[in-house]
Design a protein around this motif. Structure first.
Motif, PDB file in Angstrom:
ATOM      1  N   ARG A  43      44.442  52.013  47.471  1.00 42.06           N
ATOM      2  CA  ARG A  43      43.139  51.794  47.595  1.00 42.06           C
ATOM      3  C   ARG A  43      42.405  52.878  48.280  1.00 42.06           C
ATOM      4  NH1 ARG A  43      39.272  48.187  45.369  1.00 42.06           N
ATOM      5  NH2 ARG A  43      41.050  47.339  43.872  1.00 42.06           N
ATOM      6  N   SER A  44      41.472  53.774  47.993  1.00 37.99           N
ATOM      7  CA  SER A  44      40.790  54.415  49.078  1.00 37.99           C
ATOM      8  C   SER A  44      40.028  53.616  50.153  1.00 37.99           C
ATOM      9  CB  SER A  44      39.992  55.671  48.654  1.00 37.99           C
ATOM     10  OG  SER A  44      39.204  56.235  49.517  1.00 37.99           O
ATOM     11  N   PRO A  45      40.015  53.863  51.428  1.00 41.29           N
ATOM     12  CA  PRO A  45      39.069  53.058  52.209  1.00 41.29           C
ATOM     13  C   PRO A  45      37.560  53.674  52.128  1.00 41.29           C
ATOM     14  CG  PRO A  45      40.224  54.844  53.399  1.00 41.29           C
ATOM     15  CD  PRO A  45      41.156  54.856  52.163  1.00 41.29           C
ATOM     16  N   VAL A  46      37.443  54.552  51.112  1.00 43.49           N
ATOM     17  CA  VAL A  46      36.059  55.110  51.137  1.00 43.49           C
ATOM     18  C   VAL A  46      35.418  54.021  50.071  1.00 43.49           C
ATOM     19  CG1 VAL A  46      34.721  56.783  49.889  1.00 43.49           C
ATOM     20  CG2 VAL A  46      36.662  57.507  51.274  1.00 43.49           C
ATOM     21  N   ILE A  47      36.260  53.090  49.394  1.00 41.95           N
ATOM     22  CA  ILE A  47      35.423  52.080  48.776  1.00 41.95           C
ATOM     23  C   ILE A  47      34.629  51.309  49.490  1.00 41.95           C
ATOM     24  CG2 ILE A  47      37.162  50.661  49.258  1.00 41.95           C
ATOM     25  CD1 ILE A  47      35.305  50.793  45.780  1.00 41.95           C
ATOM     26  N   HIS A  48      34.678  51.305  50.723  1.00 43.45           N
ATOM     27  CA  HIS A  48      33.831  50.382  51.713  1.00 43.45           C
ATOM     28  C   HIS A  48      32.774  51.230  52.261  1.00 43.45           C
ATOM     29  CE1 HIS A  48      36.935  47.235  50.964  1.00 43.45           C
ATOM     30  NE2 HIS A  48      38.039  48.152  51.546  1.00 43.45           N
ATOM     31  N   ALA A  49      32.595  52.495  52.137  1.00 38.47           N
ATOM     32  CA  ALA A  49      31.520  53.249  52.535  1.00 38.47           C
ATOM     33  C   ALA A  49      30.125  52.431  52.362  1.00 38.47           C
ATOM     34  CB  ALA A  49      31.461  54.629  52.196  1.00 38.47           C
ATOM     35  N   ARG A  50      29.179  52.399  53.204  1.00 39.25           N
ATOM     36  CA  ARG A  50      27.949  51.970  53.059  1.00 39.25           C
ATOM     37  C   ARG A  50      27.411  52.608  51.844  1.00 39.25           C
ATOM     38  NH1 ARG A  50      25.054  50.913  59.045  1.00 39.25           N
ATOM     39  NH2 ARG A  50      26.506  49.566  59.900  1.00 39.25           N
ATOM     40  N   ALA A  51      26.569  51.564  51.097  1.00 40.37           N
ATOM     41  CA  ALA A  51      25.800  52.110  50.129  1.00 40.37           C
ATOM     42  C   ALA A  51      24.671  53.257  50.685  1.00 40.37           C
ATOM     43  CB  ALA A  51      24.977  51.223  49.368  1.00 40.37           C
ATOM     44  N   LEU A  52      24.000  54.022  49.831  1.00 42.93           N
ATOM     45  CA  LEU A  52      23.029  55.002  50.197  1.00 42.93           C
ATOM     46  C   LEU A  52      21.847  53.955  50.377  1.00 42.93           C
ATOM     47  CD1 LEU A  52      23.525  58.072  47.580  1.00 42.93           C
ATOM     48  CD2 LEU A  52      23.834  58.173  49.935  1.00 42.93           C
ATOM     49  N   PRO A  53      21.198  54.341  51.573  1.00 42.18           N
ATOM     50  CA  PRO A  53      19.994  53.511  51.933  1.00 42.18           C
ATOM     51  C   PRO A  53      19.006  53.248  50.583  1.00 42.18           C
ATOM     52  CG  PRO A  53      20.532  55.016  53.733  1.00 42.18           C
ATOM     53  CD  PRO A  53      21.116  55.408  52.531  1.00 42.18           C
ATOM     54  N   GLU A  54      18.938  54.496  49.804  1.00 39.10           N
ATOM     55  CA  GLU A  54      17.988  54.217  48.695  1.00 39.10           C
ATOM     56  C   GLU A  54      18.547  53.561  47.508  1.00 39.10           C
ATOM     57  OE1 GLU A  54      17.856  57.945  51.334  1.00 39.10           O
ATOM     58  OE2 GLU A  54      19.474  57.140  50.129  1.00 39.10           O
ATOM     59  N   THR A  55      19.820  53.233  47.474  1.00 41.68           N
ATOM     60  CA  THR A  55      20.560  52.298  46.317  1.00 41.68           C
ATOM     61  C   THR A  55      20.674  51.085  46.858  1.00 41.68           C
ATOM     62  OG1 THR A  55      22.766  53.032  46.758  1.00 41.68           O
ATOM     63  CG2 THR A  55      21.594  54.583  45.361  1.00 41.68           C
ATOM     64  N   GLN A  56      20.494  50.636  47.840  1.00 38.97           N
ATOM     65  CA  GLN A  56      20.858  49.297  48.352  1.00 38.97           C
ATOM     66  C   GLN A  56      20.430  48.258  47.680  1.00 38.97           C
ATOM     67  OE1 GLN A  56      23.320  48.656  51.259  1.00 38.97           O
ATOM     68  NE2 GLN A  56      23.088  46.888  49.821  1.00 38.97           N
ATOM     69  N   PHE A  57      19.210  48.296  47.327  1.00 41.82           N
ATOM     70  CA  PHE A  57      18.425  47.343  46.508  1.00 41.82           C
ATOM     71  C   PHE A  57      18.849  47.069  45.118  1.00 41.82           C
ATOM     72  CE2 PHE A  57      16.331  51.068  44.724  1.00 41.82           C
ATOM     73  CZ  PHE A  57      16.101  50.609  43.228  1.00 41.82           C
TER      74      PHE A  57
ATOM     75  N   ASP B  64      30.957  46.658  46.839  1.00 45.39           N
ATOM     76  CA  ASP B  64      31.587  47.938  47.239  1.00 45.39           C
ATOM     77  C   ASP B  64      31.483  48.880  45.925  1.00 45.39           C
ATOM     78  OD1 ASP B  64      31.850  47.652  49.929  1.00 45.39           O
ATOM     79  OD2 ASP B  64      33.765  46.681  49.630  1.00 45.39           O
ATOM     80  N   ALA B  65      32.068  48.106  44.630  1.00 45.58           N
ATOM     81  CA  ALA B  65      32.217  48.872  43.507  1.00 45.58           C
ATOM     82  C   ALA B  65      30.672  49.386  43.056  1.00 45.58           C
ATOM     83  CB  ALA B  65      32.944  47.996  42.452  1.00 45.58           C
ATOM     84  N   LEU B  66      29.632  48.488  43.448  1.00 47.13           N
ATOM     85  CA  LEU B  66      28.379  48.836  42.917  1.00 47.13           C
ATOM     86  C   LEU B  66      27.866  49.941  43.579  1.00 47.13           C
ATOM     87  CD1 LEU B  66      27.164  45.354  42.468  1.00 47.13           C
ATOM     88  CD2 LEU B  66      26.951  46.740  40.521  1.00 47.13           C
ATOM     89  N   ALA B  67      28.336  49.982  44.953  1.00 52.37           N
ATOM     90  CA  ALA B  67      27.672  51.127  45.751  1.00 52.37           C
ATOM     91  C   ALA B  67      28.296  52.614  45.320  1.00 52.37           C
ATOM     92  CB  ALA B  67      27.963  50.895  47.282  1.00 52.37           C
ATOM     93  N   ARG B  68      29.604  52.497  45.003  1.00 50.72           N
ATOM     94  CA  ARG B  68      30.027  53.559  44.293  1.00 50.72           C
ATOM     95  C   ARG B  68      29.547  54.136  42.992  1.00 50.72           C
ATOM     96  NH1 ARG B  68      31.330  52.844  48.858  1.00 50.72           N
ATOM     97  NH2 ARG B  68      29.202  53.994  48.767  1.00 50.72           N
ATOM     98  N   ALA B  69      29.249  53.107  42.299  1.00 49.60           N
ATOM     99  CA  ALA B  69      28.671  53.439  41.045  1.00 49.60           C
ATOM    100  C   ALA B  69      27.294  54.038  41.265  1.00 49.60           C
ATOM    101  CB  ALA B  69      28.618  52.210  40.186  1.00 49.60           C
ATOM    102  N   CYS B  70      26.622  53.570  42.271  1.00 51.21           N
ATOM    103  CA  CYS B  70      25.272  53.933  42.498  1.00 51.21           C
ATOM    104  C   CYS B  70      25.353  55.516  43.057  1.00 51.21           C
ATOM    105  CB  CYS B  70      24.357  53.283  43.533  1.00 51.21           C
ATOM    106  SG  CYS B  70      23.987  51.585  42.521  1.00 51.21           S
ATOM    107  N   ASP B  71      26.350  55.634  43.623  1.00 54.25           N
ATOM    108  CA  ASP B  71      26.613  57.221  44.137  1.00 54.25           C
ATOM    109  C   ASP B  71      26.805  58.128  42.853  1.00 54.25           C
ATOM    110  OD1 ASP B  71      26.975  56.468  46.735  1.00 54.25           O
ATOM    111  OD2 ASP B  71      28.971  56.275  47.077  1.00 54.25           O
TER     112      ASP B  71
END
Length: 346
Positions: A287-301, A145-152
């Motif tokens: 803690r914001s529930p947004v932390i659990h938002a899905r990663a962008l499809p383009e950054t999932q890898f 989850d933290a990685l997904a937000r860093a990619c955002d």
């Protein structure tokens, strides 16, 4: 870990080459600041090695050789290479992350255009989010989850840079705005590249791009609380400083052709102070529930590559090698065309 002389060289390179990152890095704890500056110096070296060279294809292929040597523990005799090799060893840096950056630079060398916003996000994932994921690795944060937000945050920063540099890129023959967006407002890519002047349609597209970035900046904030406490001010500072560039584009009436958005020292100081306050707020706010938002499809890898205990989803190197093979073929075709032209001229 990193030789002090190599570290001094990297810090000096960033001080002159990326003032925004240098300003934000001052808020990072010392244990992270040096590796972060070394990482960013290697990334800047890679970007400049391609951007400043006429033989861009050869520059990308050369960078791939340097990356190979760094991961083999035999870096080239250059400060940034030696420092990056030390980071690889100390932090177990997943190779897929710098390889993603390298593929983005290969796309630049191929003068690739992006038909849709999704394709532009895929490019931004490689040249910016990959750096964000590597920063998480330096912080010893491997939570998906933290990685997904860093990619955002990385995508948001890159979209901001693109909005700021529309005119400069067009004058250099580069185009990053989604082609379908241009078509929607009646602009042909070739018209923009051949006549890089401000048009009302460009203001519409810049506003649209920055609106997309703003949403991602907001999503990224949820991930800051998942980082080590002493790292949070620096990441908030980076978020505010880069978003501030977008605010300057808006202040210029979205005219990124005649004006290049710039921020000054007083503004940066204000954002740094705000970053400290926001970091303190993470101690008392839920803690914001947004932390659990899905990663962008383009950054999932990228998330899959860096996340702790993530399942292996294929060999990213195979994808990179495919891109490099295409780049080599393009380079050979260009050289053959030049040679044919020389023979005809004779």
């Amino acid at each position: 870990m990193i030789d002090p002389k190599d570290m001094a060289h990297c810090a000096e390179a960033i001080r002159h080459g990326s003032r925004s990152f240098h300003a934000a890095s001052k808020l990072l704890p010392r244990r992270l600041r040096d590796p972060a500056l070394a990482l960013y110096a290697f990334c800047r070296l890679a970007d400049d090695a391609v951007d400043l060279q006429l033989a861009k294809a050869e520059a990308v292929l050369r960078l791939h050789e340097r990356l190979d040597k760094a991961y083999a523990g035999r870096p080239e005799n250059a400060p940034a290479d030696r420092a990056f090799a030390a980071i690889i060893e100390a932090f177990d840096m997943p190779r897929a992350l710098p390889e993603a950056l390298l593929e983005g630079l290969a796309w630049d060398a191929m003068e690739r255009r992006y038909q849709t916003l999704s394709e532009l996000r895929a490019y931004s994932a490689r040249v910016a989010s990959a750096v964000g994921a590597m920063m998480c690795v330096l912080m010893r944060v491997r939570d998906a989850d933290a990685l997904a937000r860093a990619c955002d945050l990385g995508v948001a920063m890159q979209l901001t840079n693109i909005a700021r540099d529309v005119g400069e890129d067009a004058r250099e023959g580069r185009l990053y705005l989604p082609v379908e967006w241009l078509e929607e407002v009646g602009l042909a890519p070739e018209d923009l590249l051949s006549d890089a002047r401000m048009r009302p349609e460009l203001a519409v597209l810049s506003r649209r791009l920055l609106r997309e970035a703003e949403g991602l900046y907001a999503r990224s904030e949820a991930g800051v609380a998942a980082l080590p406490l002493d790292c949070r001010p620096g990441i908030f500072a980076a978020r505010f400083i880069y978003a501030g560039i977008g605010a300057e584009v808006r202040r210029n009436g979205y005219d990124a052709v005649n004006h290049r958005a710039r921020t000054n020292g007083a503004q940066k100081l204000g954002w740094v102070m705000l970053a400290g306050l926001r970091a303190g707020g993470t101690l008392v706010m839920p803690r914001s529930p947004v932390i659990h938002a899905r990663a962008l499809p383009e950054t999932q890898f990228l998330v899959d590559a860096a996340a702790e205990a993530a399942p292996r989803v294929g060999d990213w190197s195979d994808q990179l090698y495919g891109t490099l093979a295409g780049l080599k073929a393009r380079d050979r075709a260009q050289k053959a065309s030049l040679m044919q032209g020389v023979r005809v001229a004779r």
